[in-house]
Write a protein that holds these residues in place. Structure first.
Motif, mmCIF file in Angstrom:
data_model
loop_
_atom_site.group_PDB
_atom_site.id
_atom_site.type_symbol
_atom_site.label_atom_id
_atom_site.label_comp_id
_atom_site.label_asym_id
_atom_site.label_seq_id
_atom_site.Cartn_x
_atom_site.Cartn_y
_atom_site.Cartn_z
ATOM 1 N N ILE A 80 0.852 -1.191 0.000
ATOM 2 C CA ILE A 80 0.000 0.000 0.000
ATOM 3 C C ILE A 80 0.882 1.232 0.000
ATOM 4 O O ILE A 80 1.738 1.405 0.865
ATOM 5 C CB ILE A 80 -0.949 -0.014 1.213
ATOM 6 C CG1 ILE A 80 -1.740 -1.321 1.178
ATOM 7 C CG2 ILE A 80 -1.843 1.225 1.195
ATOM 8 C CD1 ILE A 80 -3.026 -1.355 1.880
ATOM 9 N N THR A 82 1.352 5.383 0.065
ATOM 10 C CA THR A 82 0.667 6.551 0.611
ATOM 11 C C THR A 82 0.853 7.740 -0.322
ATOM 12 O O THR A 82 1.900 7.894 -0.945
ATOM 13 C CB THR A 82 1.268 6.914 1.974
ATOM 14 O OG1 THR A 82 2.675 7.049 1.809
ATOM 15 C CG2 THR A 82 0.983 5.836 2.986
ATOM 16 N N LEU A 94 -7.756 3.466 -1.209
ATOM 17 C CA LEU A 94 -8.412 3.116 0.049
ATOM 18 C C LEU A 94 -8.418 4.342 0.949
ATOM 19 O O LEU A 94 -7.529 5.187 0.858
ATOM 20 C CB LEU A 94 -7.626 2.013 0.771
ATOM 21 C CG LEU A 94 -7.402 0.694 0.029
ATOM 22 C CD1 LEU A 94 -6.439 -0.183 0.825
ATOM 23 C CD2 LEU A 94 -8.728 -0.027 -0.180
ATOM 24 N N GLU A 98 -10.227 1.605 5.668
ATOM 25 C CA GLU A 98 -10.178 0.415 4.791
ATOM 26 C C GLU A 98 -8.756 -0.132 4.725
ATOM 27 O O GLU A 98 -8.535 -1.338 4.685
ATOM 28 C CB GLU A 98 -10.624 0.784 3.367
ATOM 29 C CG GLU A 98 -12.075 1.181 3.252
ATOM 30 C CD GLU A 98 -12.394 1.924 1.943
ATOM 31 O OE1 GLU A 98 -13.559 1.869 1.535
ATOM 32 O OE2 GLU A 98 -11.490 2.555 1.339
ATOM 33 N N CYS A 99 -7.801 0.785 4.707
ATOM 34 C CA CYS A 99 -6.391 0.391 4.633
ATOM 35 C C CYS A 99 -6.017 -0.418 5.873
ATOM 36 O O CYS A 99 -5.411 -1.498 5.772
ATOM 37 C CB CYS A 99 -5.534 1.647 4.514
ATOM 38 S SG CYS A 99 -3.782 1.321 4.638
ATOM 39 N N LYS A 102 -7.603 -3.886 5.630
ATOM 40 C CA LYS A 102 -6.992 -4.726 4.595
ATOM 41 C C LYS A 102 -5.606 -5.199 5.039
ATOM 42 O O LYS A 102 -5.281 -6.376 4.939
ATOM 43 C CB LYS A 102 -6.886 -3.941 3.280
ATOM 44 C CG LYS A 102 -6.729 -4.822 2.073
ATOM 45 C CD LYS A 102 -7.001 -4.061 0.800
ATOM 46 C CE LYS A 102 -8.295 -4.380 0.102
ATOM 47 N NZ LYS A 102 -8.698 -5.761 0.015
ATOM 48 N N LEU A 114 3.455 -1.131 4.061
ATOM 49 C CA LEU A 114 2.874 0.218 4.007
ATOM 50 C C LEU A 114 4.031 1.152 3.657
ATOM 51 O O LEU A 114 4.992 1.248 4.420
ATOM 52 C CB LEU A 114 2.373 0.596 5.393
ATOM 53 C CG LEU A 114 0.901 0.463 5.716
ATOM 54 C CD1 LEU A 114 0.697 0.747 7.198
ATOM 55 C CD2 LEU A 114 0.059 1.406 4.882
ATOM 56 N N TYR A 133 -2.496 -0.926 -3.843
ATOM 57 C CA TYR A 133 -3.472 0.140 -3.553
ATOM 58 C C TYR A 133 -2.730 1.394 -3.128
ATOM 59 O O TYR A 133 -1.594 1.321 -2.668
ATOM 60 C CB TYR A 133 -4.371 -0.245 -2.368
ATOM 61 C CG TYR A 133 -5.314 -1.376 -2.635
ATOM 62 C CD1 TYR A 133 -6.575 -1.148 -3.181
ATOM 63 C CD2 TYR A 133 -4.952 -2.680 -2.308
ATOM 64 C CE1 TYR A 133 -7.451 -2.197 -3.403
ATOM 65 C CE2 TYR A 133 -5.820 -3.737 -2.543
ATOM 66 C CZ TYR A 133 -7.068 -3.487 -3.093
ATOM 67 O OH TYR A 133 -7.922 -4.513 -3.323
ATOM 68 N N HIS A 134 -3.441 2.509 -3.225
ATOM 69 C CA HIS A 134 -2.961 3.744 -2.617
ATOM 70 C C HIS A 134 -3.889 4.111 -1.460
ATOM 71 O O HIS A 134 -5.051 3.707 -1.443
ATOM 72 C CB HIS A 134 -2.964 4.885 -3.643
ATOM 73 C CG HIS A 134 -1.982 4.671 -4.752
ATOM 74 N ND1 HIS A 134 -1.962 5.415 -5.902
ATOM 75 C CD2 HIS A 134 -0.966 3.775 -4.867
ATOM 76 C CE1 HIS A 134 -0.983 4.990 -6.688
ATOM 77 N NE2 HIS A 134 -0.374 3.991 -6.076
ATOM 78 N N VAL A 135 -3.329 4.847 -0.515
ATOM 79 C CA VAL A 135 -4.158 5.342 0.585
ATOM 80 C C VAL A 135 -3.879 6.828 0.745
ATOM 81 O O VAL A 135 -2.734 7.278 0.630
ATOM 82 C CB VAL A 135 -3.886 4.566 1.899
ATOM 83 C CG1 VAL A 135 -2.445 4.667 2.344
ATOM 84 C CG2 VAL A 135 -4.824 5.037 3.013
ATOM 85 N N LEU A 155 -1.851 5.954 10.040
ATOM 86 C CA LEU A 155 -2.126 4.693 9.330
ATOM 87 C C LEU A 155 -1.836 3.474 10.198
ATOM 88 O O LEU A 155 -2.547 2.459 10.098
ATOM 89 C CB LEU A 155 -1.364 4.656 8.002
ATOM 90 C CG LEU A 155 -1.869 5.736 7.011
ATOM 91 C CD1 LEU A 155 -1.068 5.699 5.725
ATOM 92 C CD2 LEU A 155 -3.354 5.571 6.698
#
Ligand code: SAH
Length: 262
Positions: A80, A82, A94, A98-99, A102, A114, A133-135, A155
């Motif tokens: 993930i 950021t 996300l 949600e992050c 997950k 992360l 994914y990105h957050v 996070l």
């Protein structure tokens, strides 16, 4: 629970200020996590990192220092990235809650990263395109960029909340899959193979790549193939390359009947 904690790593890319590394280590330990990877930090080890880490200096002692993001995430199945702002090509995004969920749930069965960027420039597009994914932390739109260690705190707090909510739940068995998820290094090999096959096919031109590979990366990121699916796709690519090779041989033979067709 310990296994999941051990499967989660925080990755800081090219951090400039050692104080931020120390403060991030503290945030990580406060939230009961423990693994820190540093990709080419500007200054580390450093006294300023130790001061800011307070009672989390053990996290710094155990930090893994590597040269590239690829090395830091090669064995991960979920990555993930950021981002403090919008980027050119939208990526599956996300929110922090949600992050946290997950990251926590997927850490049941695989290594999870992360990834945090540089204080001045964040992560490059190329780095962000290596992420599943990105957050984005929905901060003040007029001033959305948090201090690096503050972003780590937000996070990792969400991961902690997901962990506390999950105590005693049966998630791991309910979500069992028959094949392990593909890891970043398998995916990277796959993308290289696919690019070469598309070049062989005459579909893709490395001199004029446009966004083709980025968009294909995003497509497979969304599908998240497992290891078996990925090796089937590698087989398909090889079959395509073989067919192209044979076709070229036949064409050559037709032009020059003396040449050999295997
Ligand atoms: N000026 C940079 C921001 C860097 S802030 C840019 O525009 O990209 C340093 C790092 O802190 C970022 O790379 C990211 O990892 C994290 N961060 C800061 N604000 C964030 C936010 N709102 N959401 C998610 N991550 C954030």
């Amino acid at each position: 629970m310990d296994q999941q904690i051990n499967n989660i790593r925080v990755v800081l890319v090219n951090t400039s200020h050692p104080g931020n590394i120390g403060a991030a280590a503290r945030a990580i330990k406060n939230m009961s996590l423990g693994r820190l990877y540093l990709v080419a930090p500007k200054e580390f080890p450093a006294d300023r990192a130790v001061w800011r880490a307070a009672n989390a200096a053990d996290i710094l002692d155990r930090a893994v220092v590597v040269e590239s993001l690829d090395e830091a995430i090669a064995d991960c199945g979920l990555v993930i990235g950021t981002s403090a702002r919008d980027r050119t090509i939208p990526w599956p995004l996300l929110n922090p809650r949600e992050c946290g969920e997950k990251v926590w749930h997927e850490a049941h069965e695989q290594e999870v990263a992360l990834v945090f960027g540089r204080e001045d420039r964040g992560l490059t597009n190329e780095e962000l395109h290596k992420c599943t994914y990105h957050v984005h932390i929905p901060a003040n739109p007029e001033y959305s960029s948090l201090n690096l260690a503050a972003a780590v705190q937000v996070l990792t707090y969400e991961v902690r909340m997901a962990a506390l909510a999950d105590e005693g739940s049966a998630y791991a068995t309910a979500n069992a899959w028959d094949v392990p998820p593909a890891k970043v290094k398998e995916l990277e090999l796959y993308y290289e193979h696919m690019e070469q096959a598309l070049v062989d096919l005459g579909f893709h031109d490395r001199a004029n790549p446009r966004q083709t590979m980025t968009r294909l990366r995003r497509l497979f990121n969304r599908i998240r193939p497992d290891s078996m699916e990925l090796s089937i796709m590698r087989g398909v690519l090889t079959a395509i390359q073989n067919a192209v090779f044979r076709q070229k041989q036949v064409a050559e033979h037709n032009e020059n009947p003396a040449s050999k067709v295997d």
